[in-house]
Design a protein around this motif. Sequence first.
Motif, mmCIF file in Angstrom:
data_model
loop_
_atom_site.group_PDB
_atom_site.id
_atom_site.type_symbol
_atom_site.label_atom_id
_atom_site.label_comp_id
_atom_site.label_asym_id
_atom_site.label_seq_id
_atom_site.Cartn_x
_atom_site.Cartn_y
_atom_site.Cartn_z
ATOM 1 N N SER A 317 5.009 -18.418 1.595
ATOM 2 C CA SER A 317 5.131 -19.606 0.763
ATOM 3 C C SER A 317 5.981 -19.375 -0.479
ATOM 4 O O SER A 317 6.140 -20.287 -1.306
ATOM 5 C CB SER A 317 3.737 -20.098 0.333
ATOM 6 N N GLY A 318 6.494 -18.157 -0.629
ATOM 7 C CA GLY A 318 7.356 -17.851 -1.768
ATOM 8 C C GLY A 318 6.663 -17.135 -2.904
ATOM 9 O O GLY A 318 7.287 -16.835 -3.928
ATOM 10 N N GLY A 319 5.368 -16.853 -2.768
ATOM 11 C CA GLY A 319 4.642 -16.139 -3.806
ATOM 12 C C GLY A 319 4.821 -14.636 -3.689
ATOM 13 O O GLY A 319 5.613 -14.146 -2.878
ATOM 14 N N SER A 320 4.078 -13.888 -4.494
ATOM 15 C CA SER A 320 4.255 -12.438 -4.518
ATOM 16 C C SER A 320 2.903 -11.733 -4.523
ATOM 17 O O SER A 320 1.872 -12.324 -4.859
ATOM 18 C CB SER A 320 5.080 -12.010 -5.738
ATOM 19 N N ILE A 321 2.941 -10.433 -4.159
ATOM 20 C CA ILE A 321 1.726 -9.620 -4.024
ATOM 21 C C ILE A 321 1.906 -8.305 -4.775
ATOM 22 O O ILE A 321 2.951 -7.650 -4.675
ATOM 23 C CB ILE A 321 1.428 -9.305 -2.540
ATOM 24 N N ILE A 322 0.867 -7.934 -5.520
ATOM 25 C CA ILE A 322 0.762 -6.605 -6.128
ATOM 26 C C ILE A 322 -0.428 -5.903 -5.485
ATOM 27 O O ILE A 322 -1.465 -6.525 -5.252
ATOM 28 C CB ILE A 322 0.560 -6.690 -7.645
ATOM 29 N N ALA A 323 -0.286 -4.602 -5.210
ATOM 30 C CA ALA A 323 -1.392 -3.815 -4.663
ATOM 31 C C ALA A 323 -1.675 -2.623 -5.558
ATOM 32 O O ALA A 323 -0.764 -2.053 -6.171
ATOM 33 C CB ALA A 323 -1.074 -3.339 -3.250
ATOM 34 N N GLN A 324 -2.947 -2.250 -5.637
ATOM 35 C CA GLN A 324 -3.333 -1.028 -6.346
ATOM 36 C C GLN A 324 -2.874 0.178 -5.534
ATOM 37 O O GLN A 324 -2.904 0.172 -4.305
ATOM 38 C CB GLN A 324 -4.846 -0.995 -6.533
ATOM 39 N N ASP A 325 -2.459 1.239 -6.217
ATOM 40 C CA ASP A 325 -1.953 2.402 -5.486
ATOM 41 C C ASP A 325 -3.097 3.249 -4.940
ATOM 42 O O ASP A 325 -4.273 3.046 -5.273
ATOM 43 C CB ASP A 325 -1.008 3.232 -6.366
ATOM 44 N N GLU A 326 -2.741 4.189 -4.083
ATOM 45 C CA GLU A 326 -3.761 4.995 -3.403
ATOM 46 C C GLU A 326 -4.473 5.948 -4.351
ATOM 47 O O GLU A 326 -5.682 6.149 -4.262
ATOM 48 C CB GLU A 326 -3.127 5.785 -2.251
ATOM 49 N N ILE A 330 -10.576 3.677 -4.935
ATOM 50 C CA ILE A 330 -11.705 4.374 -4.317
ATOM 51 C C ILE A 330 -11.460 4.497 -2.817
ATOM 52 O O ILE A 330 -11.677 5.554 -2.223
ATOM 53 C CB ILE A 330 -13.020 3.617 -4.585
ATOM 54 N N VAL A 331 -11.019 3.406 -2.200
ATOM 55 C CA VAL A 331 -10.617 3.402 -0.786
ATOM 56 C C VAL A 331 -9.317 2.614 -0.684
ATOM 57 O O VAL A 331 -9.239 1.476 -1.143
ATOM 58 C CB VAL A 331 -11.692 2.754 0.114
ATOM 59 N N TRP A 332 -8.303 3.218 -0.087
ATOM 60 C CA TRP A 332 -7.001 2.551 0.017
ATOM 61 C C TRP A 332 -6.866 1.842 1.364
ATOM 62 O O TRP A 332 -5.916 2.022 2.092
ATOM 63 C CB TRP A 332 -5.852 3.535 -0.177
ATOM 64 N N GLY A 333 -7.868 1.031 1.689
ATOM 65 C CA GLY A 333 -7.831 0.279 2.935
ATOM 66 C C GLY A 333 -7.132 -1.046 2.754
ATOM 67 O O GLY A 333 -6.054 -1.281 3.307
ATOM 68 N N MET A 334 -7.729 -1.947 1.976
ATOM 69 C CA MET A 334 -7.142 -3.273 1.757
ATOM 70 C C MET A 334 -5.773 -3.198 1.087
ATOM 71 O O MET A 334 -4.804 -3.787 1.586
ATOM 72 C CB MET A 334 -8.112 -4.141 0.958
ATOM 73 N N PRO A 335 -5.628 -2.488 -0.042
ATOM 74 C CA PRO A 335 -4.294 -2.423 -0.642
ATOM 75 C C PRO A 335 -3.299 -1.666 0.229
ATOM 76 O O PRO A 335 -2.117 -2.020 0.296
ATOM 77 C CB PRO A 335 -4.522 -1.727 -1.986
ATOM 78 N N GLY A 336 -3.773 -0.629 0.921
ATOM 79 C CA GLY A 336 -2.874 0.103 1.810
ATOM 80 C C GLY A 336 -2.382 -0.750 2.955
ATOM 81 O O GLY A 336 -1.228 -0.639 3.384
ATOM 82 N N SER A 337 -3.235 -1.634 3.453
ATOM 83 C CA SER A 337 -2.848 -2.501 4.565
ATOM 84 C C SER A 337 -1.737 -3.458 4.163
ATOM 85 O O SER A 337 -0.746 -3.627 4.898
ATOM 86 C CB SER A 337 -4.070 -3.285 5.058
ATOM 87 N N VAL A 338 -1.871 -4.099 2.995
ATOM 88 C CA VAL A 338 -0.812 -5.025 2.574
ATOM 89 C C VAL A 338 0.462 -4.268 2.224
ATOM 90 O O VAL A 338 1.576 -4.759 2.455
ATOM 91 C CB VAL A 338 -1.253 -5.929 1.402
ATOM 92 N N ALA A 339 0.310 -3.060 1.677
ATOM 93 C CA ALA A 339 1.487 -2.255 1.341
ATOM 94 C C ALA A 339 2.252 -1.860 2.592
ATOM 95 O O ALA A 339 3.486 -2.004 2.675
ATOM 96 C CB ALA A 339 1.068 -1.020 0.553
#
Length: 366
Positions: A317-326, A330-339
């Motif tokens: 839709s033209g928006g943007s995403i930031i993810a927490q780094d590994e 505590i667990v890099w599951g959700m942010p790792g998946s989008v990354a």
Amino acid sequence: MVVDDSAIARGFVRRWVETEDGMEIVASLQTAREALNYLERTDPDVVVLDIEMPDMDGITALPLILQKRPDVAVIIASTLTRRNAEISLRALSLGALDCIQKPDAQGAVTSESYRHALVTRIRELGARARRVPAITKIPSVEPATPKGKSGANILAFVNTREPISLRPMPTTAPRVLVVGSSTGGPQALTEICTRLGPVIDQAPVLITQHMPPTFTSILAEHLARATGRPAQEAEDGEPICAGHIYIAPGHRHFRVARTNGQPVAILDDAPPVHFCKPAVDILFSSAAEVWGAWVLGLVLTGMGTDGTGGAADIVASGGSIIAQDEATSIVWGMPGSVAQAGLCSSILPLNEIAPAITHIFTGRRA
């Protein structure tokens, strides 16, 4: 190690864990003092720790356990009372990695989704306890540009994963911040939201944190005190307004819709998504429909892949995403998946996320 004065609760956890490959119960104990005595000889990766026990309660035992075994992952098991929810959130600030509803004979607490949630936490946090220190990011001297991603930046990692490509940050300033988090989320949310005052004043902040009922209400109260801004569980049909933090209630999906031109909160009792209820995907996808390119999505620490589908809708839709780094997750599951799906415009350590969001909302997007 399972530490609970309830034989029923210990029995459920033992049966669930013993049916899983690669997992075993090294001790099943009814007091915290027994746990402290057995800790070194049994060498557990994970301790499932009850809050209310005779002689010594869980909140007293927690720092003693971590003093003896700083690397052990502690999951707090709690009944859904207000007092225990408060204690559980305090335990997270003292070093517990997650909290979950205590298993008992009630059907909702022994369902397949609940069993999956508990076993997944034990497996993921146990693996984390045995893992080598977090990987280190190193920038490429001359970033490669993969085919079909003109202008994308590349982060190279010291491991065997494929390099992660970053999307250009959209030029449109966002008007809403949507956040998804799970294991480790309450601590990360507090760290970020306390530094987002100017952003909260100009835009609504919508949060889906994987937590049981009562816990999300207490989390909202903590964020309100920490930020000095209104923060509450979202209520069905209420308008979404700048200056407010809205949190998905435990066991209800939280999405947004537009009614007479005004964004409003919608709560529903639909089945879990990715075994999660509330689910980040539902909030993110609905935000993309309502705000389009004006959405900034943030995916914080947590296990699983919830949020990736919704993040894809935000990007489309033209928006943007930031993810927490590994390194800081505590667990890099959700942010790792989008990354790894190539959906992020930025991947940042926890302490850099709030300043970056502030810059983005004020138009300084580099």
